[in-house]
Design a protein around this motif. Structure first.
Motif, PDB file in Angstrom:
ATOM      1  N   ILE A 161       0.970  -1.089   0.079  1.00 15.79           N
ATOM      2  CA  ILE A 161      -0.053  -0.123   0.067  1.00 15.79           C
ATOM      3  C   ILE A 161       0.977   1.240  -0.009  1.00 15.79           C
ATOM      4  O   ILE A 161       1.845   1.535   0.967  1.00 15.79           O
ATOM      5  N   GLU A 162       0.601   2.209  -0.898  1.00 15.86           N
ATOM      6  CA  GLU A 162       1.682   3.243  -0.937  1.00 15.86           C
ATOM      7  C   GLU A 162       0.539   4.346  -1.243  1.00 15.86           C
ATOM      8  O   GLU A 162      -0.248   4.492  -2.427  1.00 15.86           O
ATOM      9  N   LYS A 163       0.580   5.296  -0.426  1.00 16.94           N
ATOM     10  CA  LYS A 163      -0.577   6.351  -0.459  1.00 16.94           C
ATOM     11  C   LYS A 163       0.363   7.862  -0.023  1.00 16.94           C
ATOM     12  O   LYS A 163       1.256   7.963   0.719  1.00 16.94           O
ATOM     13  N   GLU A 164      -0.202   8.840  -0.736  1.00 14.74           N
ATOM     14  CA  GLU A 164       0.554  10.178  -0.625  1.00 14.74           C
ATOM     15  C   GLU A 164      -0.636  11.160  -0.279  1.00 14.74           C
ATOM     16  O   GLU A 164      -1.645  11.143  -1.008  1.00 14.74           O
ATOM     17  N   VAL A 165      -0.562  11.709   0.757  1.00 10.42           N
ATOM     18  CA  VAL A 165      -1.757  12.575   1.377  1.00 10.42           C
ATOM     19  C   VAL A 165      -1.104  14.081   1.606  1.00 10.42           C
ATOM     20  O   VAL A 165       0.065  14.100   2.211  1.00 10.42           O
ATOM     21  N   ILE A 166      -1.781  14.793   1.051  1.00 13.03           N
ATOM     22  CA  ILE A 166      -1.152  16.437   1.576  1.00 13.03           C
ATOM     23  C   ILE A 166      -1.960  16.904   2.587  1.00 13.03           C
ATOM     24  O   ILE A 166      -3.466  16.860   2.550  1.00 13.03           O
ATOM     25  N   PHE A 167      -1.533  17.509   3.655  1.00 15.24           N
ATOM     26  CA  PHE A 167      -2.228  17.950   4.838  1.00 15.24           C
ATOM     27  C   PHE A 167      -2.056  19.592   4.687  1.00 15.24           C
ATOM     28  O   PHE A 167      -0.888  19.910   4.497  1.00 15.24           O
ATOM     29  N   ASN A 168      -2.926  20.314   4.769  1.00 19.17           N
ATOM     30  CA  ASN A 168      -2.778  21.860   4.753  1.00 19.17           C
ATOM     31  C   ASN A 168      -2.239  22.337   6.101  1.00 19.17           C
ATOM     32  O   ASN A 168      -2.906  23.614   6.525  1.00 19.17           O
ATOM     33  N   VAL A 169      -1.348  21.774   6.905  1.00 24.75           N
ATOM     34  CA  VAL A 169      -0.622  21.995   8.049  1.00 24.75           C
ATOM     35  C   VAL A 169       0.807  21.803   8.016  1.00 24.75           C
ATOM     36  O   VAL A 169       1.226  21.022   7.379  1.00 24.75           O
ATOM     37  N   ASN A 170       1.541  22.444   9.093  1.00 20.77           N
ATOM     38  CA  ASN A 170       2.985  22.182   9.063  1.00 20.77           C
ATOM     39  C   ASN A 170       3.132  20.607   9.484  1.00 20.77           C
ATOM     40  O   ASN A 170       2.380  19.915  10.072  1.00 20.77           O
ATOM     41  N   LYS A 171       4.548  20.281   9.320  1.00 25.19           N
ATOM     42  CA  LYS A 171       4.997  18.821   9.630  1.00 25.19           C
ATOM     43  C   LYS A 171       4.755  18.631  11.067  1.00 25.19           C
ATOM     44  O   LYS A 171       4.345  17.423  11.442  1.00 25.19           O
ATOM     45  N   VAL A 195      -9.792   5.905   7.055  1.00 28.08           N
ATOM     46  CA  VAL A 195      -9.300   6.701   7.941  1.00 28.08           C
ATOM     47  C   VAL A 195      -8.698   8.067   7.379  1.00 28.08           C
ATOM     48  O   VAL A 195      -8.498   9.230   8.167  1.00 28.08           O
ATOM     49  N   ILE A 196      -8.026   8.136   6.280  1.00 23.22           N
ATOM     50  CA  ILE A 196      -7.420   9.358   6.005  1.00 23.22           C
ATOM     51  C   ILE A 196      -8.189  10.553   5.852  1.00 23.22           C
ATOM     52  O   ILE A 196      -7.782  11.712   6.400  1.00 23.22           O
ATOM     53  N   PRO A 197      -9.512  10.564   5.402  1.00 28.29           N
ATOM     54  CA  PRO A 197     -10.270  11.884   5.448  1.00 28.29           C
ATOM     55  C   PRO A 197     -10.365  12.237   6.699  1.00 28.29           C
ATOM     56  O   PRO A 197     -10.479  13.442   7.089  1.00 28.29           O
ATOM     57  N   ILE A 198     -10.523  11.417   7.658  1.00 28.47           N
ATOM     58  CA  ILE A 198     -10.865  11.751   9.138  1.00 28.47           C
ATOM     59  C   ILE A 198      -9.627  12.464   9.631  1.00 28.47           C
ATOM     60  O   ILE A 198      -9.553  13.349  10.323  1.00 28.47           O
ATOM     61  N   MET A 199      -8.281  11.808   9.311  1.00 26.13           N
ATOM     62  CA  MET A 199      -6.984  12.457   9.652  1.00 26.13           C
ATOM     63  C   MET A 199      -7.097  13.702   9.209  1.00 26.13           C
ATOM     64  O   MET A 199      -6.668  14.853  10.013  1.00 26.13           O
ATOM     65  N   LYS A 200      -7.487  13.907   7.965  1.00 23.65           N
ATOM     66  CA  LYS A 200      -7.210  15.213   7.337  1.00 23.65           C
ATOM     67  C   LYS A 200      -8.407  16.307   8.116  1.00 23.65           C
ATOM     68  O   LYS A 200      -7.792  17.304   8.493  1.00 23.65           O
ATOM     69  N   GLN A 201      -9.473  15.850   8.326  1.00 27.23           N
ATOM     70  CA  GLN A 201     -10.382  16.641   9.050  1.00 27.23           C
ATOM     71  C   GLN A 201     -10.116  16.985  10.379  1.00 27.23           C
ATOM     72  O   GLN A 201     -10.023  18.117  10.776  1.00 27.23           O
ATOM     73  N   ILE A 202      -9.428  15.925  11.056  1.00 22.65           N
ATOM     74  CA  ILE A 202      -8.736  16.437  12.353  1.00 22.65           C
ATOM     75  C   ILE A 202      -7.689  17.505  12.757  1.00 22.65           C
ATOM     76  O   ILE A 202      -7.849  18.389  13.253  1.00 22.65           O
ATOM     77  N   VAL A 203      -6.747  17.278  11.766  1.00 24.85           N
ATOM     78  CA  VAL A 203      -5.726  18.183  12.007  1.00 24.85           C
ATOM     79  C   VAL A 203      -5.708  19.477  11.019  1.00 24.85           C
ATOM     80  O   VAL A 203      -5.005  20.374  11.421  1.00 24.85           O
TER      81      VAL A 203
END
Length: 144
Positions: A3-13, A134-142
């Protein structure tokens, strides 16, 4: 079978690292599981949660293989509740790598190799489905 995924989060590292390593945050997106580790190479990592009856369960266990805090972590993982042998050959690796670009963070997630473990196809399909939830929830939280 990886499984290889790349997700962009609109926050710092730092915020994404916190999302991945803080038990009170992982509990919000990882099916109620807290991630427990001191993030030191050679030490354990546990994903602990509770059943509907309130019984404590370790859903995933493993060991930290590599950790550059804030940037990258790789650990082994195994579900001790599956009815498969608890041997090194049945553990998978999961890597989180964080790259900051213009105040956004790219999370590069790699999990596998499912082709080499017992029940690999089933585990691959379940993990893929899990990440898609999980990924959409992760984005929503952060990001909020």
């Amino acid at each position: 079978m990886k499984i290889e995924k790349e997700v962009i989060f609109n926050v710092n590292k730092a915020k994404v690292w916190e999302l991945l390593t803080n038990p009170s945050i992982t509990k919000q997106y990882m099916f109620g599981c807290e991630v427990l580790s001191n993030w030191e190479v050679g030490n354990t990592i546990l994903w602990k949660g509770y059943t509907e009856e309130g019984k404590e369960v370790i859903y995933v266990k493993g060991e930290i293989i590599e950790c550059k805090k804030g940037d990258k972590v790789t650990f082994t993982m195994f579900d001790p509740n599956m009815e498969i042998e608890d041997i090194p050959e049945n553990y998978l690796n999961l890597t989180y790598e964080l790259i900051e670009i213009n105040n956004k963070t790219l999370l590069r997630l790699t999990q596998g190799n499912f082709a080499t473990v017992t029940q690999g196809k089933k585990r691959y399909e379940e993990s893929l489905k899990g990440w898609e939830m999980v990924i959409p929830i992760m984005k929503q939280i952060v990001e909020h």
